[in-house]
Design an enzyme around this catalytic site. Structure first.
Site, mmCIF file in Angstrom:
data_model
loop_
_atom_site.group_PDB
_atom_site.id
_atom_site.type_symbol
_atom_site.label_atom_id
_atom_site.label_comp_id
_atom_site.label_asym_id
_atom_site.label_seq_id
_atom_site.Cartn_x
_atom_site.Cartn_y
_atom_site.Cartn_z
ATOM 1 N N ARG A 419 0.803 -1.213 0.000
ATOM 2 C CA ARG A 419 0.000 0.000 0.000
ATOM 3 C C ARG A 419 0.843 1.273 0.000
ATOM 4 N NH1 ARG A 419 -3.166 -0.883 4.481
ATOM 5 N NH2 ARG A 419 -4.567 -2.157 3.240
ATOM 6 N N HIS A 449 4.257 -10.854 1.992
ATOM 7 C CA HIS A 449 4.765 -9.941 3.012
ATOM 8 C C HIS A 449 5.998 -10.511 3.703
ATOM 9 C CE1 HIS A 449 4.350 -7.588 6.916
ATOM 10 N NE2 HIS A 449 4.262 -6.633 6.009
ATOM 11 N N TYR A 482 12.992 2.114 12.313
ATOM 12 C CA TYR A 482 12.125 1.069 12.865
ATOM 13 C C TYR A 482 12.968 0.083 13.657
ATOM 14 C CZ TYR A 482 8.591 2.389 9.288
ATOM 15 O OH TYR A 482 7.696 3.045 8.492
#
Length: 699
Positions: A419, A449, A482
Site C-alpha cells: 500500500r 509480506h 524502525y
C-alpha cells in the site's frame, strides 16, 4: 517442536460461549485510531526535544490521513455491501459514527498542541511559523511579491457557474473556496470560486533573513493564498476565503482473478486513485454553513464526515520545518549504528555461525554487503529475494541488478500491492526485468509480506544455502527508524525451507511441509494456536506457563480466544502491541492473567517476536507477521526460530525483558479500552527500552 509431538487443538466450537461475547473484544479501527493519541502525547512531552515534538505531531496527522484513506474507506465500502458485524458486534455504520467522534477529539487535541503549545514554544526558540495577523509591513510586502512572481502564474482559479461545474478535487490537495461579489469582465455575477494549489508549490515558505530578521521564519502556503486571493479576481470583491481539503478512499481494488496482467491492471488503477470516493472533509473553522453544505453535496458526504479546523488544513506539512532548521540541539542527538566487528567476508562469517542484526541499533549495511559480495562472487549461482517495500533508488535493487548483469540467476518476488508503494514497486520491477532478473508478482489473492533472501553458493563441490530472514522490510531508510530483527544463517534445514517457499511462490508447487519455518497462510496460524494451547496444558498440569509476544497489532479472533483460554488456565501472558489490539485484558475469569502494553518512543516499534515458556524449554520465534487476520490467513508470511542459544538469550534480553521493564515510554491497556502511561514507582529506576539499547549497543 515438531508436529508429531504438538498438542491437539480444541475446536473453536469447544470454546465457552462466553468467549464469543462481543463485549470481550475492542473494535480494531477504534483501537488503531487511539494509537495516535499516544503518538500525540510524545508531541506534548516537554522531555522530548522541541523539533522532535513537532515531528510527532506531524506523524499523528499523517497517520490520521492514512487511517481515513484505508480504514474509514474500507468501512464505507463494507457499509455499502451490508457486511455483518465483526467480533466486537459493531456494524460498519456504528464504527464510522464512533470514528467521527473520536477523530474529532484527536483533531482538536492536535490543533491545541500546535496553536497553544508547539507554535509558541518554537517561536520562543527562534523558529517562527508566522500567522497572517502577525506579518509586519516588510514581510507582507515580500510575500505579496512572492505570490505574484512564484504562485499566481501556476494557479488556475475556477469560478463556479453552469459552464464551470464543481471541479474534481484531488485527494488531500490544498484548496481555497472563495466567496465573490460583483461582476467579471464578461458581466458574470460572482458567487463561488475554487483555487487549487498545485502540488508543485511548497506548502511551507521560508522567509529570507533580510526580510524577516531571523533565519528561521516560515509561513504556510495556505496563509499566503488566503491573504492575496483577491489578486486572482480583479474588479471583484472577495467576501471570504476558506481553505479545505478532502480525503478519499485510497484502497485499490484489483480483482486479480479477472485480469490477465496484474501489473497493467494496477497501473490503470493508480491513475484514478486520487479521485476515488471521498471519506472526509476538512474545512476552515469559520467557513459558513451554507458553503460547507455545498461542499458536502459535491463530495457526496454527510455531516459525520466534516472536521472544522482551527489552523491550516494540511498541518502535517509543517514537518518541512524539521528539515529546514539546522538546530541540532532541538533534535534527538545523533547516534552511530553498530557495525559488525572485523573484516571477515560475509559468507565466512555466516558459515561459522548465525548472525543477528537488531535495527536500528545495528546497521543495515551487512545486508547490502552480503548482496554485494554475492553479486561479485564467482561461486554464487543464484539469488532469490522478496521485496515488499524498499524505497526509491534502493541500493538493494541496484545490487540485484548488478548480480544479474554478472551472470547470476536472480529471482525477485515483488509485491506490487504494498500500500502506497505500488508505483515505486512497479518502477523497480521494470528495472529488474530490464536487467534480466526473473520478477514474480507473488500469488493471486495473497500479498507476499515475507522478508526472505536466499543465496546459493558452490563450496567444495557442493551447494550451500545462505539465508537472511527478517521482521522488517529490505529498506535502508526504515532500518534507521524502525526496530526490527534480521537473522543471517546457513542452517541447512532453514535454507531448504526458504528454498521450498521460493519454489512455491515462483511456480505452481503443491502445499509443502517445512521443517523449521512456519508459513502463512498454511501453518503459522495453526502453529501459534498450538503453542498457546501447549502453555495452557502446562498450566493445567501445574507446570510453569508463560507467553510473551511483541507485535504491531492483534485482532485474529481465534488467537484472542486461545489467549483467553490460556489465561483462564493460569498462563501468565504479556503482550507488547504497538497499535490496534482487540483483546480486552484484565477481565475477571477471562483475561486477568493478561497484560497488554504499547511502547511509543524515538523509533517505530516493528519487531514481531513470539516467546513460549514451554516448561523450561522455550520456543523463541521471529516473524514478518502480526497476529492479524490478514497476516495469518490472507498473506504469505514466514516465521523463523532462533536456534542459536546465545542469540536467543540476546533476543530475549533486548526485546522482551527490556521492553517489559520500560516505565517511561510504555502505555498499559486497561479493561475499559483506555491506555495509562506508566511511570517509575517510588524508588524504582526509570527505564526506557530504546534508550537502554542506544546506550548499550551504540555507546
Amino acid at each position: 517442536m515438531n508436529d508429531a509431538t504438538e498438542p491437539t487443538l480444541p475446536s473453536d466450537a469447544q470454546a465457552p460461549a462466553s468467549l464469543h461475547d462481543s463485549s470481550l473484544y475492542f473494535n480494531r479501527e477504534l483501537s488503531q485510531l487511539d494509537f495516535n493519541f499516544r503518538v500525540l502525547a510524545q508531541a506534548q512531552d516537554a522531555q522530548v526535544p522541541l523539533l522532535e515534538r513537532l515531528k510527532y505531531l506531524c506523524i499523528s496527522c499523517t497517520n490520521l490521513d492514512e487511517f481515513f484513506e484505508i480504514r474509514a474507506g474500507s468501512l464505507r465500502h463494507a457499509q455499502d455491501l451490508g457486511l455483518m458485524p465483526g467480533s466486537d458486534g459493531m456494524t460498519p455504520a456504528t464504527v464510522l459514527s464512533r470514528i467521527h467522534d473520536r477523530a474529532a477529539e484527536l483533531v482538536a487535541a492536535q490543533y491545541e498542541c500546535w496553536n497553544g503549545v508547539l507554535r509558541p514554544a518554537l517561536a520562543g526558540a527562534g523558529v517562527r511559523v508566522l500567522s497572517r495577523d502577525s506579518w509586519n509591513t516588510r514581510q507582507k510586502r515580500w510575500l505579496l511579491s512572492y505570490f505574484r512572481d512564484e504562485i499566481m502564474p501556476v494557479l488556475s482559479p475556477l469560478g463556479l457557474d453552469p459552464a464551470h461545474p464543481f471541479p474534481k478535487i484531488l485527494n488531500k490537495s490544498l484548496n481555497i473556496v472563495v466567496v465573490l461579489k460583483g461582476r467579471d469582465a464578461f458581466g458574470r455575477a460572482g458567487n463561488l470560486a475554487i483555487v487549487r494549489a498545485p502540488r508543485s508549490l511548497p506548502r511551507i515558505i521560508q522567509l529570507p533573513e533580510s526580510v524577516s530578521g531571523g533565519p528561521n521564519d516560515f509561513v504556510f502556503l495556505s496563509s499566503v493564498l488566503s491573504t492575496f486571493v483577491d489578486e486572482l479576481f480583479p474588479g471583484m470583491q472577495v467576501k471570504g476565503a476558506y481553505q479545505f481539503r478532502v480525503t478519499r478512499n485510497s484502497e485499490l481494488l484489483v480483482d486479480e482473478e479477472e485480469v490477465d496482467n496484474i501489473a497493467l491492471a494496477l497501473r490503470d488503477e493508480l491513475v484514478g486513485r486520487g479521485y476515488l470516493r471521498a471519506v472526509r472533509l476538512e474545512i476552515a473553522e469559520q467557513c459558513p454553513d451554507d458553503i460547507v453544505r455545498t461542499l458536502l453535496e459535491n463530495f457526496d458526504l454527510n455531516e459525520n464526515a466534516v472536521y472544522r479546523i482551527n489552523g491550516p488544513v494540511n498541518l502535517n506539512r509543517v514537518i518541512q520545518v524539521y528539515d529546514l532548521v539546522g538546530r541540532p540541539e532541538l533534535k534527538f542527538p545523533p547516534f552511530q549504528q553498530r557495525q559488525l566487528p572485523g573484516s571477515e567476508a560475509m559468507f565466512d562469517r555466516i558459515g561459522h555461525g548465525d548472525v543477528l542484526l537488531h535495527h536500528p541499533f545495528d546497521a543495515f549495511t551487512p545486508v547490502l554487503e552480503l548482496l554485494r559480495q554475492a553479486a561479485e562472487d564467482p561461486h554464487v549461482l543464484a539469488i532469490k529475494q522478496t521485496l515488499y517495500r524498499s524505497g526509491k533508488d534502493s541500493p538493494i535493487v541496484e545490487q540485484l541488478v548488478q548480480a544479474a548483469r554478472n551472470g547470476k540467476d536472480v529471482t525477485v518476488v515483488v509485491e506490487l500491492r504494498a500500500r502506497f508503494d505500488e508505483e515505486a514497486n512497479l518502477g523497480f520491477a521494470d528495472r529488474l526485468q530490464e536487467a534480466g532478473v526473473q520478477v514474480v508478482y507473488g500469488v493471486v489473492g495473497y500479498k507476499t509480506h515475507a522478508k526472505m533472501l536466499l543465496i546459493v553458493r558452490r563450496e567444495d563441490g557442493r551447494l550451500r544455502r545462505y539465508v537472511h530472514l527478517g521482521t522488517g522490510n529490505y529498506h535502508s531508510g526504515t532500518a534507521r527508524l524502525y526496530t526490527d530483527l534480521g537473522l543471517f544463517t546457513a542452517h541447512p534445514e532453514i535454507g531448504n525451507d526458504v528454498h521450498l517457499v521460493f519454489q512455491q511462490l515462483s511456480g505452481m508447487a503443491p502445499a509443502i511441509k517445512l521443517k523449521r519455518l512456519l508459513q502463512s497462510p498454511f501453518t503459522l496460524h495453526d502453529g501459534v494456536l498450538k503453542r498457546i494451547e501447549r502453555e495452557a496444558q502446562h498450566a493445567r498440569a501445574g507446570r510453569p506457563a508463560r507467553i510473551v509476544a511483541k507485535m504491531n497489532a492483534l485482532n485474529e479472533p481465534q488467537v484472542v480466544r486461545a489467549l483467553y483460554r490460556a489465561s483462564q488456565a493460569g498462563v501468565r501472558i504479556d503482550l507488547i502491541v504497538r497499535g490496534a489490539c482487540t483483546l480486552r485484558p484484565g477481565l475477571p475469569g477471562v483475561s486477568e492473567n493478561i497484560r497488554v502494553r504499547s511502547i511509543v518512543g524515538r523509533f517505530l516499534e516493528h519487531h514481531r517476536i513470539y516467546w513460549f515458556g514451554n516448561d523450561g524449554n522455550p520456543d523463541l520465534l521471529c516473524s514478518s507477521a502480526d497476529w492479524l487476520e490478514r497476516n495469518l490467513l490472507r498473506r504469505v508470511e514466514t516465521c523463523f526460530p532462533i536456534l542459536d542459544p546465545e542469540i536467543a538469550v540476546r533476543v530475549y534480553a533486548e526485546t522482551i525483558t527490556n521492553y517489559l521493564d520500560d516505565n517511561l515510554n510504555a502505555w498499559e491497556l486497561q479493561a475499559d479500552g483506555s491506555y495509562v502511561r506508566l511511570a517509575p514507582a517510588d524508588g524504582q529506576q526509570p527505564h526506557s527500552a530504546q534508550s537502554s539499547l542506544l546506550a548499550s549497543i551504540c555507546g
